[in-house]
Design a protein around this motif. Sequence first.
Motif, PDB file in Angstrom:
ATOM      1  N   GLY A 191     102.410  31.913   2.153  1.00  0.00           N
ATOM      2  CA  GLY A 191     103.829  31.442   2.650  1.00  0.00           C
ATOM      3  C   GLY A 191     103.730  32.935   2.638  1.00  0.00           C
ATOM      4  N   ALA A 192     103.993  33.524   4.584  1.00  0.00           N
ATOM      5  CA  ALA A 192     104.396  34.690   4.851  1.00  0.00           C
ATOM      6  C   ALA A 192     105.800  34.882   5.104  1.00  0.00           C
ATOM      7  N   GLY A 193     106.547  34.704   4.599  1.00  0.00           N
ATOM      8  CA  GLY A 193     107.906  35.810   4.375  1.00  0.00           C
ATOM      9  C   GLY A 193     108.258  37.150   4.070  1.00  0.00           C
ATOM     10  N   PRO A 194     109.020  37.256   3.989  1.00  0.00           N
ATOM     11  CA  PRO A 194     108.798  38.869   3.269  1.00  0.00           C
ATOM     12  C   PRO A 194     107.975  39.290   1.908  1.00  0.00           C
ATOM     13  N   ARG A 232     103.417  34.221  -8.682  1.00  0.00           N
ATOM     14  CA  ARG A 232     105.089  33.874  -8.387  1.00  0.00           C
ATOM     15  C   ARG A 232     105.410  34.295  -7.927  1.00  0.00           C
ATOM     16  N   LEU A 233     106.201  34.655  -6.701  1.00  0.00           N
ATOM     17  CA  LEU A 233     106.620  35.852  -6.075  1.00  0.00           C
ATOM     18  C   LEU A 233     107.619  35.260  -5.377  1.00  0.00           C
ATOM     19  N   GLY A 234     108.889  35.953  -4.883  1.00  0.00           N
ATOM     20  CA  GLY A 234     109.888  35.787  -4.036  1.00  0.00           C
ATOM     21  C   GLY A 234     110.690  34.754  -5.162  1.00  0.00           C
ATOM     22  N   LEU A 241     124.227  24.125  -1.131  1.00  0.00           N
ATOM     23  CA  LEU A 241     123.172  23.989  -0.339  1.00  0.00           C
ATOM     24  C   LEU A 241     124.176  25.260   0.425  1.00  0.00           C
ATOM     25  N   GLY A 242     122.809  25.566   1.683  1.00  0.00           N
ATOM     26  CA  GLY A 242     122.856  26.837   2.602  1.00  0.00           C
ATOM     27  C   GLY A 242     123.517  26.116   3.778  1.00  0.00           C
ATOM     28  N   LEU A 243     123.654  26.873   4.439  1.00  0.00           N
ATOM     29  CA  LEU A 243     124.222  26.993   5.845  1.00  0.00           C
ATOM     30  C   LEU A 243     124.581  27.516   7.056  1.00  0.00           C
ATOM     31  N   LEU A 257      96.679  35.648   4.691  1.00  0.00           N
ATOM     32  CA  LEU A 257      98.000  34.696   3.826  1.00  0.00           C
ATOM     33  C   LEU A 257      97.768  33.175   4.871  1.00  0.00           C
ATOM     34  N   VAL A 258      98.080  32.214   4.313  1.00  0.00           N
ATOM     35  CA  VAL A 258      98.877  31.292   4.583  1.00  0.00           C
ATOM     36  C   VAL A 258     100.095  30.692   4.996  1.00  0.00           C
ATOM     37  N   ASP A 259     100.157  30.346   6.041  1.00  0.00           N
ATOM     38  CA  ASP A 259     101.801  30.281   6.508  1.00  0.00           C
ATOM     39  C   ASP A 259     101.648  28.555   7.459  1.00  0.00           C
ATOM     40  N   GLY A 302     119.758  37.483   6.439  1.00  0.00           N
ATOM     41  CA  GLY A 302     120.386  37.999   7.476  1.00  0.00           C
ATOM     42  C   GLY A 302     120.905  39.746   7.481  1.00  0.00           C
ATOM     43  N   PHE A 303     121.319  39.510   5.926  1.00  0.00           N
ATOM     44  CA  PHE A 303     121.713  41.120   5.636  1.00  0.00           C
ATOM     45  C   PHE A 303     120.420  41.768   4.671  1.00  0.00           C
ATOM     46  N   LEU A 304     119.977  43.020   4.827  1.00  0.00           N
ATOM     47  CA  LEU A 304     119.255  43.703   4.227  1.00  0.00           C
ATOM     48  C   LEU A 304     120.063  44.829   3.321  1.00  0.00           C
ATOM     49  N   ASP A 318     109.678  24.337  -2.651  1.00  0.00           N
ATOM     50  CA  ASP A 318     108.618  23.783  -3.286  1.00  0.00           C
ATOM     51  C   ASP A 318     107.219  22.964  -3.190  1.00  0.00           C
ATOM     52  N   VAL A 319     106.170  23.180  -4.034  1.00  0.00           N
ATOM     53  CA  VAL A 319     105.198  22.969  -3.286  1.00  0.00           C
ATOM     54  C   VAL A 319     104.704  22.046  -4.724  1.00  0.00           C
ATOM     55  N   ARG A 320     103.906  21.395  -4.334  1.00  0.00           N
ATOM     56  CA  ARG A 320     103.276  20.391  -5.355  1.00  0.00           C
ATOM     57  C   ARG A 320     102.970  19.861  -6.328  1.00  0.00           C
ATOM     58  N   GLY A 349     132.085  27.871  -3.295  1.00  0.00           N
ATOM     59  CA  GLY A 349     131.586  28.842  -2.467  1.00  0.00           C
ATOM     60  C   GLY A 349     132.290  30.131  -1.843  1.00  0.00           C
ATOM     61  N   TYR A 350     131.074  30.218  -0.402  1.00  0.00           N
ATOM     62  CA  TYR A 350     130.984  32.269   0.611  1.00  0.00           C
ATOM     63  C   TYR A 350     130.279  31.368   1.922  1.00  0.00           C
ATOM     64  N   ALA A 351     131.403  32.330   2.559  1.00  0.00           N
ATOM     65  CA  ALA A 351     130.220  32.573   3.901  1.00  0.00           C
ATOM     66  C   ALA A 351     130.250  34.193   3.679  1.00  0.00           C
TER      67      ALA A 351
HETATM   68  C1  LIG Z   1     122.276  30.633   2.191  1.00  0.00           C
HETATM   69  C2  LIG Z   1     121.671  32.084   1.552  1.00  0.00           C
HETATM   70  C3  LIG Z   1     122.070  32.732   2.366  1.00  0.00           C
HETATM   71  C4  LIG Z   1     121.095  34.141   2.192  1.00  0.00           C
HETATM   72  N1  LIG Z   1     121.479  35.313   2.727  1.00  0.00           N
HETATM   73  C5  LIG Z   1     120.912  36.443   1.995  1.00  0.00           C
HETATM   74  C6  LIG Z   1     120.675  37.646   2.951  1.00  0.00           C
HETATM   75  O1  LIG Z   1     121.955  37.620   3.199  1.00  0.00           O
HETATM   76  N2  LIG Z   1     120.429  38.577   2.235  1.00  0.00           N
HETATM   77  C7  LIG Z   1     119.160  38.678   1.071  1.00  0.00           C
HETATM   78  O2  LIG Z   1     119.175  39.723   1.016  1.00  0.00           O
HETATM   79  N3  LIG Z   1     118.947  37.957   0.926  1.00  0.00           N
HETATM   80  C8  LIG Z   1     119.344  36.395   0.969  1.00  0.00           C
HETATM   81  N4  LIG Z   1     119.213  35.154   0.561  1.00  0.00           N
HETATM   82  C9  LIG Z   1     117.737  35.051  -0.388  1.00  0.00           C
HETATM   83  C10 LIG Z   1     116.506  35.169   0.778  1.00  0.00           C
HETATM   84  O3  LIG Z   1     116.926  34.546   2.462  1.00  0.00           O
HETATM   85  C11 LIG Z   1     115.505  34.503   0.021  1.00  0.00           C
HETATM   86  O4  LIG Z   1     115.196  35.552  -1.295  1.00  0.00           O
HETATM   87  C12 LIG Z   1     114.335  35.238   0.455  1.00  0.00           C
HETATM   88  O5  LIG Z   1     114.373  34.302   1.825  1.00  0.00           O
HETATM   89  C13 LIG Z   1     112.903  34.709  -0.507  1.00  0.00           C
HETATM   90  O6  LIG Z   1     111.602  35.215   0.472  1.00  0.00           O
HETATM   91  P1  LIG Z   1     110.360  34.729   0.390  1.00  0.00           P
HETATM   92  O7  LIG Z   1     109.505  34.957   1.253  1.00  0.00           O
HETATM   93  O8  LIG Z   1     110.236  34.351  -1.488  1.00  0.00           O
HETATM   94  O9  LIG Z   1     110.260  32.634   0.395  1.00  0.00           O
HETATM   95  P2  LIG Z   1     110.924  32.839   2.346  1.00  0.00           P
HETATM   96  O10 LIG Z   1     111.903  33.574   3.159  1.00  0.00           O
HETATM   97  O11 LIG Z   1     111.376  31.256   2.040  1.00  0.00           O
HETATM   98  O12 LIG Z   1     109.399  32.691   3.251  1.00  0.00           O
HETATM   99  C14 LIG Z   1     108.822  31.391   2.649  1.00  0.00           C
HETATM  100  C15 LIG Z   1     107.215  31.506   3.859  1.00  0.00           C
HETATM  101  O13 LIG Z   1     106.598  30.599   3.023  1.00  0.00           O
HETATM  102  C16 LIG Z   1     106.461  28.784   4.665  1.00  0.00           C
HETATM  103  N5  LIG Z   1     106.277  28.732   3.609  1.00  0.00           N
HETATM  104  C17 LIG Z   1     106.680  27.175   3.185  1.00  0.00           C
HETATM  105  N6  LIG Z   1     106.649  26.213   2.290  1.00  0.00           N
HETATM  106  C18 LIG Z   1     105.218  26.662   2.299  1.00  0.00           C
HETATM  107  C19 LIG Z   1     104.225  25.460   3.178  1.00  0.00           C
HETATM  108  N7  LIG Z   1     103.995  25.096   1.952  1.00  0.00           N
HETATM  109  N8  LIG Z   1     102.615  26.190   3.392  1.00  0.00           N
HETATM  110  C20 LIG Z   1     102.548  26.827   4.042  1.00  0.00           C
HETATM  111  N9  LIG Z   1     103.569  27.889   4.034  1.00  0.00           N
HETATM  112  C21 LIG Z   1     104.739  27.455   3.590  1.00  0.00           C
HETATM  113  C22 LIG Z   1     107.782  29.523   5.320  1.00  0.00           C
HETATM  114  O14 LIG Z   1     107.292  29.187   6.270  1.00  0.00           O
HETATM  115  C23 LIG Z   1     108.065  31.126   4.848  1.00  0.00           C
HETATM  116  O15 LIG Z   1     107.069  32.041   5.868  1.00  0.00           O
HETATM  117  C24 LIG Z   1     120.466  34.150   0.919  1.00  0.00           C
HETATM  118  C25 LIG Z   1     119.910  32.992   0.033  1.00  0.00           C
HETATM  119  C26 LIG Z   1     120.513  31.932   1.039  1.00  0.00           C
HETATM  120  C27 LIG Z   1     119.974  29.825   0.291  1.00  0.00           C
END
Ligand SMILES: Cc1cc2nc3c(=O)[nH]c(=O)nc-3n(C[C@H](O)[C@H](O)[C@H](O)COP(=O)(O)OP(=O)(O)OC[C@H]3O[C@@H](n4cnc5c(N)ncnc54)[C@H](O)[C@@H]3O)c2cc1C
Length: 359
Positions: free
Chosen positions: A8-11, A265-267, A159-161, A29-31, A43-45, A144-146, A187-189
Motif C-alpha cells: 500500500g502506497a498511501g501515506p 500493521r500501519l495506518g 459509510l463514507g461519501l 513498495l507495492v500498490d 482532504g484535510f491535513l 482489508d486483505v484476506r 453523521g457529519y459532513a
Molecule cells: C469519510 C472519511 C473522511 C476522512 N477524512 C479525513 C481527513 O479529512 N483528514 C484526515 O486526516 N483523515 C481523514 N480520514 C482518514 C484517512 O483518510 C485515513 O486514516 C488514511 O487515509 C489512512 O492512510 P493509509 O495509508 O493507512 O491508507 P489509505 O490512504 O487508504 O492508502 C492505502 C493504499 O493502499 C493501496 N491498496 C489498498 N488495497 C490494496 C491491495 N489489496 N493491494 C495493493 N495495494 C492496495 C491503495 O491503493 C492505497 O494507495 C477520513 C476517513 C473517512 C472514512
Amino acid sequence: MKAPLILGAGPAGCMAAIKLARSGAEPVLVDRDAVVGDALCGGFLSWRSAERLRAIGLQLPDIGAHPVTRLVLYAGTAEAQATLPLTGFGLSRHALDSALRKLAVDSGARLEIDRIRALAPGMAEGERQDWRSDSIFLAAGKHDVRGQARPRQADDPALGLRIRIPAQAALTPLLAGKIELHLFPGGYAGIVCQEDGSANICLALRKSLLARAGGSPRALLDQMAAQHPQFGARMAFAAADLPVDSIGAVPYGWIAQSTQPGLFRLGDQAAVIPSLAGEGMSIALTSGALAARHWLAGGAEAAPFYQSEMARAAKRPVGVAKLIWETAESERFGAPLVKMARLAPWLTGWAMRASRIAA
Ligand SMILES: Cc1cc2nc3c(=O)[nH]c(=O)nc-3n(C[C@H](O)[C@H](O)[C@H](O)COP(=O)(O)OP(=O)(O)OC[C@H]3O[C@@H](n4cnc5c(N)ncnc54)[C@H](O)[C@@H]3O)c2cc1C
C-alpha cells in the motif's frame, strides 16, 4: 533477510518506505494502482500531519495546499467557531499521494504495481506474483486483505461519501481559510477547499440513512441539503451530474493491539480514528515512521513491540474522537454540543489537541 515489503502506497506505506529507504534498507513498495487516484478520504491535513510531512522535506504550501486556520461547526441553527491550535491544510489525496510516492522512489524505494489478494506469514499473494519477505508492512488502508481482515461492526456501520464541487467565484471565498463540520443525526459532513479551489465535501454517515434515501447517495445528499440550510447553501453549488464517491463499513475506533513477528500493521490497518477529528492521515504518517524505526532497531522480531507502542499512542486520540463522534451524531446532543462549543471555545481547543497523536 529479504528487503522489507510494504503493501500500500498511501501515506502510511510511503512514510515507512521513505524512512526505510533513507536508512539504506531498499524496501519494496507495492500498490494496486499504477496511476495515483484521488482517494475519497483525507482532504484535510491537521497541523500534526503537516509537521510529520515537513520533517521528511515535504512543505505543503509548496504543492499548493490551502491553509486552514479556523474550524466552523454547524448543527441545526447552532453555529460555533474556533481557531485551530496551528495551521492545517486542504489538499487533495491525488496531490499528496503523488508527492509522497515520488519522495519514496527518489529516496530509493522500489515501487511495484500489483493487487494483493491474501497474506500468510512471510508471503503476500498478488494478482501478478507472490511477494516474499520476513518483514511485511501492511498499509492497505480501508481495504482489508484476506488473512488479516479487521472485525466488522454488525449493525448500522458508518459509510463514507464524497462529492467534489469545482472551484466557483462565489463558493471558494465562502470556504477560504476554514474547515466546516456540519453535524447531522447519524453523521457529519466535512467541507474544505483543495489546492485548485474546489470544495471537498466528505461525509461519514450511518448506512441506514442511505437505505432510507432509497440507496442513492445523491438523493441522500439532496435530502440533507433540504433539511439543513447551511449544508444546503454549499450543496447549491453542486451540479446534479457530479459523481458521488462512496466507501462502506469503516471500522471507526478499531485499534490493533498486537501482531505477530514480521507483520507491522500501519495506518488504518493499525488504528481507525473517527474521521471528523481529521487525524487519520497523521496517524498513518506517524505509524509509518514508528514502524520503520522499530524495524531498523530490531528487524522482523520488533513488530509486536512496534504494534503495542502504536496502540498506546493511538488510544487517547481515538478514544476522544470516538466520544465526540458519538455525541455529534446523536439527535439529542449534536446541537447542544455546538452551543457548548460556542459558549466555551477552550473546550473545542482542548478537544482538537486531545484528538492528535503524540508519538
Ligand atoms: C469519510 C472519511 C473522511 C476522512 N477524512 C479525513 C481527513 O479529512 N483528514 C484526515 O486526516 N483523515 C481523514 N480520514 C482518514 C484517512 O483518510 C485515513 O486514516 C488514511 O487515509 C489512512 O492512510 P493509509 O495509508 O493507512 O491508507 P489509505 O490512504 O487508504 O492508502 C492505502 C493504499 O493502499 C493501496 N491498496 C489498498 N488495497 C490494496 C491491495 N489489496 N493491494 C495493493 N495495494 C492496495 C491503495 O491503493 C492505497 O494507495 C477520513 C476517513 C473517512 C472514512
